[in-house]
Design a protein around this motif. Structure first.
Motif, PDB file in Angstrom:
ATOM      1  N   MET A 536     -50.284 -17.464 -44.062  1.00 35.82           N
ATOM      2  CA  MET A 536     -50.685 -16.614 -45.186  1.00 35.82           C
ATOM      3  C   MET A 536     -49.908 -15.293 -45.147  1.00 35.82           C
ATOM      4  O   MET A 536     -49.705 -14.712 -44.076  1.00 35.82           O
ATOM      5  CB  MET A 536     -52.197 -16.358 -45.142  1.00 35.82           C
ATOM      6  CG  MET A 536     -53.015 -17.609 -45.461  1.00 35.82           C
ATOM      7  SD  MET A 536     -54.784 -17.288 -45.625  1.00 35.82           S
ATOM      8  CE  MET A 536     -55.190 -16.887 -43.927  1.00 35.82           C
ATOM      9  N   ARG A 537     -49.500 -14.836 -46.327  1.00 35.02           N
ATOM     10  CA  ARG A 537     -48.569 -13.708 -46.401  1.00 35.02           C
ATOM     11  C   ARG A 537     -49.126 -12.444 -45.746  1.00 35.02           C
ATOM     12  O   ARG A 537     -48.416 -11.748 -45.024  1.00 35.02           O
ATOM     13  CB  ARG A 537     -48.206 -13.415 -47.876  1.00 35.02           C
ATOM     14  CG  ARG A 537     -47.109 -12.359 -48.033  1.00 35.02           C
ATOM     15  CD  ARG A 537     -45.835 -12.857 -47.379  1.00 35.02           C
ATOM     16  NE  ARG A 537     -44.859 -11.822 -47.124  1.00 35.02           N
ATOM     17  CZ  ARG A 537     -43.643 -11.790 -47.677  1.00 35.02           C
ATOM     18  NH1 ARG A 537     -43.285 -12.720 -48.534  1.00 35.02           N
ATOM     19  NH2 ARG A 537     -42.789 -10.855 -47.362  1.00 35.02           N
ATOM     20  N   ASN A 538     -50.385 -12.138 -45.979  1.00 29.88           N
ATOM     21  CA  ASN A 538     -50.930 -10.919 -45.378  1.00 29.88           C
ATOM     22  C   ASN A 538     -50.996 -11.018 -43.854  1.00 29.88           C
ATOM     23  O   ASN A 538     -50.784 -10.035 -43.138  1.00 29.88           O
ATOM     24  CB  ASN A 538     -52.317 -10.610 -45.965  1.00 29.88           C
ATOM     25  CG  ASN A 538     -53.318 -11.699 -45.681  1.00 29.88           C
ATOM     26  OD1 ASN A 538     -52.981 -12.875 -45.665  1.00 29.88           O
ATOM     27  ND2 ASN A 538     -54.578 -11.325 -45.463  1.00 29.88           N
ATOM     28  N   VAL A 539     -51.288 -12.235 -43.344  1.00 36.21           N
ATOM     29  CA  VAL A 539     -51.310 -12.455 -41.889  1.00 36.21           C
ATOM     30  C   VAL A 539     -49.888 -12.329 -41.330  1.00 36.21           C
ATOM     31  O   VAL A 539     -49.671 -11.702 -40.286  1.00 36.21           O
ATOM     32  CB  VAL A 539     -51.902 -13.839 -41.559  1.00 36.21           C
ATOM     33  CG1 VAL A 539     -51.776 -14.126 -40.066  1.00 36.21           C
ATOM     34  CG2 VAL A 539     -53.342 -13.919 -42.012  1.00 36.21           C
ATOM     35  N   ASN A 541     -47.355 -10.622 -42.586  1.00 36.69           N
ATOM     36  CA  ASN A 541     -46.928  -9.213 -42.641  1.00 36.69           C
ATOM     37  C   ASN A 541     -47.519  -8.414 -41.481  1.00 36.69           C
ATOM     38  O   ASN A 541     -46.826  -7.642 -40.812  1.00 36.69           O
ATOM     39  CB  ASN A 541     -47.344  -8.577 -43.963  1.00 36.69           C
ATOM     40  CG  ASN A 541     -46.558  -9.129 -45.135  1.00 36.69           C
ATOM     41  OD1 ASN A 541     -45.554  -9.824 -44.954  1.00 36.69           O
ATOM     42  ND2 ASN A 541     -46.997  -8.817 -46.351  1.00 36.69           N
ATOM     43  N   GLN A 542     -48.815  -8.592 -41.248  1.00 36.46           N
ATOM     44  CA  GLN A 542     -49.486  -7.826 -40.191  1.00 36.46           C
ATOM     45  C   GLN A 542     -48.943  -8.192 -38.812  1.00 36.46           C
ATOM     46  O   GLN A 542     -48.701  -7.311 -37.979  1.00 36.46           O
ATOM     47  CB  GLN A 542     -50.996  -8.069 -40.243  1.00 36.46           C
ATOM     48  CG  GLN A 542     -51.778  -7.258 -39.205  1.00 36.46           C
ATOM     49  CD  GLN A 542     -53.278  -7.476 -39.307  1.00 36.46           C
ATOM     50  OE1 GLN A 542     -53.754  -8.107 -40.251  1.00 36.46           O
ATOM     51  NE2 GLN A 542     -54.016  -6.969 -38.339  1.00 36.46           N
ATOM     52  N   GLN A 545     -45.430  -6.658 -38.301  1.00 38.60           N
ATOM     53  CA  GLN A 545     -45.477  -5.207 -38.106  1.00 38.60           C
ATOM     54  C   GLN A 545     -46.022  -4.840 -36.733  1.00 38.60           C
ATOM     55  O   GLN A 545     -45.512  -3.922 -36.079  1.00 38.60           O
ATOM     56  CB  GLN A 545     -46.327  -4.576 -39.200  1.00 38.60           C
ATOM     57  CG  GLN A 545     -45.670  -4.614 -40.580  1.00 38.60           C
ATOM     58  CD  GLN A 545     -46.616  -4.217 -41.700  1.00 38.60           C
ATOM     59  OE1 GLN A 545     -47.816  -4.082 -41.477  1.00 38.60           O
ATOM     60  NE2 GLN A 545     -46.065  -4.018 -42.882  1.00 38.60           N
ATOM     61  N   PRO A 551     -41.413  -7.428 -41.868  1.00 37.08           N
ATOM     62  CA  PRO A 551     -41.782  -8.705 -42.483  1.00 37.08           C
ATOM     63  C   PRO A 551     -40.946  -9.058 -43.710  1.00 37.08           C
ATOM     64  O   PRO A 551     -40.592 -10.231 -43.909  1.00 37.08           O
ATOM     65  CB  PRO A 551     -43.263  -8.510 -42.861  1.00 37.08           C
ATOM     66  CG  PRO A 551     -43.468  -7.032 -42.888  1.00 37.08           C
ATOM     67  CD  PRO A 551     -42.526  -6.455 -41.889  1.00 37.08           C
ATOM     68  N   ASP A 574     -41.850 -16.201 -50.549  1.00 36.32           N
ATOM     69  CA  ASP A 574     -43.025 -16.963 -50.141  1.00 36.32           C
ATOM     70  C   ASP A 574     -43.327 -18.030 -51.189  1.00 36.32           C
ATOM     71  O   ASP A 574     -42.581 -18.203 -52.145  1.00 36.32           O
ATOM     72  CB  ASP A 574     -44.229 -16.042 -49.910  1.00 36.32           C
ATOM     73  CG  ASP A 574     -44.487 -15.134 -51.113  1.00 36.32           C
ATOM     74  OD1 ASP A 574     -43.994 -15.446 -52.226  1.00 36.32           O
ATOM     75  OD2 ASP A 574     -45.180 -14.112 -50.957  1.00 36.32           O
ATOM     76  N   CYS A 584     -53.080 -19.825 -52.227  1.00 35.11           N
ATOM     77  CA  CYS A 584     -52.717 -18.459 -51.810  1.00 35.11           C
ATOM     78  C   CYS A 584     -51.230 -18.411 -51.456  1.00 35.11           C
ATOM     79  O   CYS A 584     -50.586 -19.437 -51.235  1.00 35.11           O
ATOM     80  CB  CYS A 584     -53.566 -18.018 -50.626  1.00 35.11           C
ATOM     81  SG  CYS A 584     -53.432 -19.087 -49.172  1.00 35.11           S
ATOM     82  N   ARG A 585     -50.706 -17.180 -51.397  1.00 35.81           N
ATOM     83  CA  ARG A 585     -49.289 -16.988 -51.076  1.00 35.81           C
ATOM     84  C   ARG A 585     -49.082 -17.134 -49.575  1.00 35.81           C
ATOM     85  O   ARG A 585     -49.810 -16.561 -48.774  1.00 35.81           O
ATOM     86  CB  ARG A 585     -48.798 -15.605 -51.502  1.00 35.81           C
ATOM     87  CG  ARG A 585     -49.029 -15.206 -52.943  1.00 35.81           C
ATOM     88  CD  ARG A 585     -48.332 -16.084 -53.947  1.00 35.81           C
ATOM     89  NE  ARG A 585     -46.920 -16.267 -53.719  1.00 35.81           N
ATOM     90  CZ  ARG A 585     -46.115 -16.923 -54.549  1.00 35.81           C
ATOM     91  NH1 ARG A 585     -46.622 -17.447 -55.673  1.00 35.81           N
ATOM     92  NH2 ARG A 585     -44.842 -17.085 -54.284  1.00 35.81           N
ATOM     93  N   CYS A 586     -48.068 -17.928 -49.196  1.00 35.37           N
ATOM     94  CA  CYS A 586     -47.774 -18.160 -47.780  1.00 35.37           C
ATOM     95  C   CYS A 586     -46.265 -18.102 -47.541  1.00 35.37           C
ATOM     96  O   CYS A 586     -45.460 -18.427 -48.421  1.00 35.37           O
ATOM     97  CB  CYS A 586     -48.278 -19.535 -47.334  1.00 35.37           C
ATOM     98  SG  CYS A 586     -50.064 -19.689 -47.277  1.00 35.37           S
TER      99      CYS A 586
END
Length: 608
Positions: A536-539, A541-542, A545, A551, A574, A584-586
């Protein structure tokens, strides 16, 4: 002692005043003046001091054609200056005023030099003052002595100035400079070390005066020669003949520092690291002894300073190596990359002035030689940071007898650096050095990145030159010797290092991905497929970082190298993926490696 002068002797002859002038030293002179002043008062003469001063002035008038009405009359003064309306002698500086006597200073004070900085063109003033019978000097900005508010800062140096007499002191210094502008010597000054344009190399230029910050005075004074060059060379030859490469590379890097600017190179790091008691600090002392006093705290400093202080230090040494010990003092490893980028850029930050505009930005072209118990770069370091470092690991002791080496280099230092600069100051010699460096660079660039090859070529060039002109022992470092410490292009690439990291991260967090034996994890990061891993994109990115990777840059690199699947929109990195029934975006990474145990295929397929 008995004094036999009469009142008539004081007012009609010069005998008492001649006796004062015959005194052998200032102390005897002051004693004689006090004795005669008391005696004169006893016989009815109340103005002995006035008569004595007039006698001194008359003698000067008779002996000098360029006599002025008021001239400085300080015992031991560096030069005699016209003081205009001011009476300036060992008793202080004053003049008659409308509301009484105006006192500029209670002790001797005079400008003795005008300094013009060859970098900035800014003028400073060197003041000499006498207190307690001792002459001292201080270099100050002209703006400081031009304001009633700022001149009181001279009190920190021992000059008798307060808010009461500040106005008169400013007036006195301005009057004296205006009256003696051509008489006060003008000198060129510098506030740093290193190459200074057409002037030569600081501090080896004759007549060049240091006008920098007081905090750098000891730093500046540490550069110089002591003892015997032959003893230093004899001891260092033993090190060059050993099989240990680290001290030889550090020594060559120290000489190479002054070649960085003339050869068009970029600042670079030479970092030596390893366990305690391997001799890393002694290695730094050896590198420092080329130029300066190698004792800790003289030329060598530690990492226990702010980023601004490190920047100012780099700007101050300029062409000479910046030598820093004990990297482990920096607790946060994320600060390493910032420090590397900051110092290897060769220029400081732009900063504003209180009066408006920008301060002059410091610059430097040198080698930064450092040591510590750990590497200065890490797996998450940016490619630019890795590219600027030559790291040398110490697995064994660097020196057979470090105590003896320290004793020798603390007593004999600074000669080799000065000799090397004298050689490189010859334009023909510098041109030859540049040609040698070009040859080394072409050879190194075939197997290393451009910046690493540039740093290596400068070290090899310096080593070649010191062998030819200083040591003459044939113990040169070869490119093969140095190559093991250079990074190839894959090692420098942050994205390739990130690609290796991401697979380890996936295995580490395998319980958080949907797979055959874990269809509904408590916390979901994505899912595993036969050919792809969807994060998952937010995972994503985190995670990037937190581990020091960018990312956006990493995701774009994956797409451009065909290692990920994206939507048809070329701008995206993505893809829309269904995770547990939700779209969801991945970031969808290709699985071109063996499937780790436990990553069996799940029945539900990702929709592409």
């Amino acid at each position: 002692m008995d004094i036999n002068y009469t009142k008539e002797d004081y007012i009609a002859t010069t005998a008492p005043y001649e006796e004062v002038e015959r005194c052998g030293n200032p102390f005897e002179k002051e004693q004689k003046i006090a004795q005669l002043a008391n005696h004169a008062r006893d016989v009815g003469v109340r103005n002995f001091m006035t008569l004595y001063k007039k006698y001194v002035k008359t003698m000067k008038m008779l002996s000098k054609a360029d006599f002025v009405e008021n001239a400085s009359n300080f015992t031991g003064q560096e030069l005699e200056l016209d003081t205009g309306s001011w009476l300036a002698d060992d008793y202080g500086i004053s003049r008659p005023g409308v509301q009484g006597e105006e006192i500029a200073c209670a002790h001797p004070l005079m400008p003795v030099q005008r300094l013009t900085n060859i970098d900035t063109g800014i003028e400073k003033m060197k003041l000499a003052f006498k207190r307690g019978g001792i002459w001292r000097t201080v270099v100050c900005d002209r703006k400081q002595v031009a304001s009633n508010n700022t001149i009181v800062g001279l009190a920190d140096f021992g000059i008798s100035v307060t808010s009461e007499n500040a106005r008169h002191m400013v007036r006195y210094l301005q009057d004296v400079e205006n009256l003696n502008y051509d008489r006060i010597p003008q000198r060129k000054s510098v506030s740093r070390l290193g190459w200074v344009g057409g002037e030569g190399f600081s501090p080896y230029v004759d007549g060049l005066v240091f006008d920098g910050e007081d905090s750098f005075k000891n730093f500046f004074d540490s550069v110089g020669e002591k003892g015997s060059m032959d003893k230093w060379v004899k001891e260092v030859k033993k090190i060059r003949q050993s099989e240990c490469l680290a001290p030889k590379i550090m020594l060559a890097a120290s000489f190479a520092s002054v070649l960085v600017g003339p050869c068009g190179g970029l600042p670079f790091f030479c970092h030596i690291w390893g366990g305690t008691e391997t001799g890393k600090t002694v290695g730094l002392m050896l590198a420092a002894s080329v130029w300066a006093n190698p004792e800790m705290g003289k030329y060598i400093h530690t990492f226990n300073s702010t980023a601004v202080a490190q920047e100012l230090s780099a700007s101050f040494v300029n062409s000479l190596p910046l030598i820093l010990d004990e990297l482990q003092i920096i607790k946060d490893k994320k600060d390493f990359d910032q420090m590397i980028y900051q110092l290897s850029e060769g220029a400081g930050k732009s900063r504003g002035q209180k009066t408006g505009g920008l301060q002059k930005t410091g610059t430097w072209s040198n080698c930064i030689i450092t040591s510590g118990e750990q590497p200065i770069s890490s797996a998450s370091s940016g490619g630019g940071a890795v590219n600027r470092i030559i790291e040398i690991r110490c697995n064994e002791k660097l020196f057979a007898d470090p105590a003896h080496l320290c004793k020798v280099i603390k007593s004999n230092y600074g000669h080799a650096g000065k000799r090397f600069v004298e050689l490189m100051s010859d334009p023909e010699m510098m041109e030859n050095a540049s040609q040698v460096q070009s040859v080394f660079f072409k050879a190194a660039n075939k197997k290393a990145t451009e910046k690493q090859a540039l740093a290596a070529s400068l070290i090899l060039t310096a080593d070649f030159l010191i062998n030819e002109h200083i040591f003459k022992d044939g113990q040169c470092i070869s490119f093969e010797d140095l190559q093991q410490f250079l990074s190839d292009k894959d090692e420098v690439s942050a994205e390739k290092r990130a690609y290796e990291w991401i697979w380890g991260w996936i295995v580490q967090n395998r319980s958080k991905f949907i797979r055959v034996d874990n269809a509904h994890p408590m916390e979901c990061f994505g899912r595993i497929e036969k050919d792809y891993v969807a994060i998952m994109r937010n995972v994503f990115n985190q995670a990037c970082q937190e581990n020091g990777y960018n990312p956006a840059s990493f995701a774009m690199w994956l797409r451009n190298n065909g290692l990920s699947k994206t939507d048809s929109d070329r701008k995206r990195t993505d893809k829309n993926v269904v995770i547990d029934g939700v779209r969801c975006r991945c970031v969808v990474i290709s699985r071109d490696v063996d499937i780790p145990k436990g990553f069996e295929i799940v029945d539900e397929q990702i929709e592409f």
